[in-house]
Motif scaffolding. Structure first.
Motif, PDB file in Angstrom:
ATOM      1  N   ALA A  80      48.587   3.156  49.609  1.00  0.00           N
ATOM      2  CA  ALA A  80      50.045   3.054  49.625  1.00  0.00           C
ATOM      3  C   ALA A  80      50.499   1.658  50.033  1.00  0.00           C
ATOM      4  N   ALA A  81      49.723   1.027  50.941  1.00  0.00           N
ATOM      5  CA  ALA A  81      50.091  -0.325  51.376  1.00  0.00           C
ATOM      6  C   ALA A  81      50.023  -1.301  50.215  1.00  0.00           C
ATOM      7  N   ALA A  82      48.971  -1.186  49.394  1.00  0.00           N
ATOM      8  CA  ALA A  82      48.852  -2.075  48.245  1.00  0.00           C
ATOM      9  C   ALA A  82      49.975  -1.822  47.245  1.00  0.00           C
ATOM     10  N   ASP A  83      50.336  -0.567  47.064  1.00  0.00           N
ATOM     11  CA  ASP A  83      51.432  -0.254  46.134  1.00  0.00           C
ATOM     12  C   ASP A  83      52.750  -0.831  46.638  1.00  0.00           C
ATOM     13  N   PHE A  84      53.001  -0.745  47.936  1.00  0.00           N
ATOM     14  CA  PHE A  84      54.257  -1.302  48.462  1.00  0.00           C
ATOM     15  C   PHE A  84      54.256  -2.828  48.387  1.00  0.00           C
ATOM     16  N   ARG A  85      53.108  -3.452  48.580  1.00  0.00           N
ATOM     17  CA  ARG A  85      53.056  -4.906  48.439  1.00  0.00           C
ATOM     18  C   ARG A  85      53.343  -5.325  47.000  1.00  0.00           C
ATOM     19  N   THR A  86      52.783  -4.568  46.057  1.00  0.00           N
ATOM     20  CA  THR A  86      53.070  -4.867  44.651  1.00  0.00           C
ATOM     21  C   THR A  86      54.546  -4.676  44.351  1.00  0.00           C
ATOM     22  N   LEU A  87      55.124  -3.604  44.889  1.00  0.00           N
ATOM     23  CA  LEU A  87      56.554  -3.367  44.680  1.00  0.00           C
ATOM     24  C   LEU A  87      57.389  -4.480  45.316  1.00  0.00           C
ATOM     25  N   ALA A  88      56.959  -4.977  46.459  1.00  0.00           N
ATOM     26  CA  ALA A  88      57.692  -6.077  47.095  1.00  0.00           C
ATOM     27  C   ALA A  88      57.656  -7.334  46.235  1.00  0.00           C
ATOM     28  N   ARG A  89      56.504  -7.598  45.599  1.00  0.00           N
ATOM     29  CA  ARG A  89      56.426  -8.768  44.706  1.00  0.00           C
ATOM     30  C   ARG A  89      57.360  -8.588  43.517  1.00  0.00           C
ATOM     31  N   TRP A  90      57.473  -7.341  43.030  1.00  0.00           N
ATOM     32  CA  TRP A  90      58.398  -7.101  41.910  1.00  0.00           C
ATOM     33  C   TRP A  90      59.845  -7.344  42.348  1.00  0.00           C
TER      34      TRP A  90
END
Length: 284
Positions: A80-90
């Motif tokens: 989930a942390a990696a998914d939120f980091r990716t979402l933050a980059r978006w």
């Protein structure tokens, strides 16, 4: 020379006035030219087999890449942390604020409120002219957001009245108990008697007598020859012994009921409550 050998191996039909050799040789020449075009074209171009090899090789490379991606996806654990980091980059790369809002709605599934159709519990307390934004808030069910529907509060199911059922069952139990007591009273003996002395019995009483006799016969006799058994509730005991004197040994007891008659060896029986009678000597 080669054409002559080929014609001999083709075994063409020999028909006077018909030439089968010329079209056969032409067809074989065309097939040979096609074969040369695949492997060694006369114009010096790239052979077709080489182009087919290149296409097959590229297809194999693409297939291996797809398999690698599938394997990597299976090996990579969900984070989930990696998914939120990716979402933050978006979000950081969003061109504008409107695009960020659309990304938010798509990522978290948030939309506009869907409870405008709900009304107050007592609509008469709120005048019709009061704007919706100024009216008292309406209670919204949590199911409206999660499942898109509201709770349906209905009347509690009617509790079944079992008083009559209990009374009926109680009356049935009392009636069965009375019938059982009457049967035991009819079968009770003041001492050893023969089955033939019972004569005629009620059908239910006769059934209970058969149960008692069957229980006694299923037991092993004691050293004195008596067989003892009790009912399942332990209230009635039967003591049974086969007649051992010669005259009565040949006798047969006949018991009559409303359903028919029953023939049996004329056993000596003593039906009693356990422990209420003393040991008796059973004689002929």
């Amino acid at each position: 020379m080669l054409h002559a050998r080929a014609l001999d191996g083709a075994d063409l039909p020999r028909v006077p006035g018909a030439d089968h050799a010329t079209p056969w040789l032409a067809a074989r020449a065309a097939q040979w030219e096609g074969l040369l075009a695949w492997f060694a074209p006369e114009d010096g171009s790239v052979p077709r087999v080489r182009r087919l090899h290149d296409v097959a090789r590229r297809a194999i490379v693409v297939l291996l890449q797809v398999l690698d991606r599938i394997t990597d996806a299976r090996r990579r654990s969900s984070s989930a942390a990696a998914d939120f980091r990716t979402l933050a980059r978006w979000f950081a790369a969003a061109p504008g604020e409107d695009d960020a809002h659309r990304l938010w709605d798509a990522a978290f599934g948030l939309g506009s409120a869907r409870h405008a159709h709900l009304g107050h519990a007592d609509a008469e307390l709120i005048p019709a002219g009061v704007p919706w934004a100024e009216a008292e808030p309406v209670e919204v069910s949590a199911l409206l957001r999660s499942r898109g529907r509201t709770e349906r509060m209905g009347r509690t199911g009617r509790v079944r009245d079992v008083a009559e059922l209990r009374a009926g069952r109680r009356a049935m139990a009392e009636r069965e108990r009375a019938e059982l007591e009457a049967a035991w009273a009819a079968l009770a003996t003041t001492g050893p008697i023969r089955l033939s002395q019972l004569g005629e019995l009620d059908h239910d009483t006769f059934g209970r007598l058969l149960d008692l006799v069957g229980r006694a016969l299923a037991e092993r006799p004691d050293p004195t020859g008596f067989r003892r058994a009790v009912t399942s509730d332990g209230r009635v005991e039967i003591v049974l012994r086969a007649p051992d004197d010669a005259p009565t040994e040949r006798e047969v007891a006949v018991l009559r009921t409303s359903e028919g008659w029953f023939r049996s060896p004329d056993y000596l029986i003593d039906v009693r409550a356990p422990g209420t009678l003393r040991e008796r000597v059973v004689g002929a």
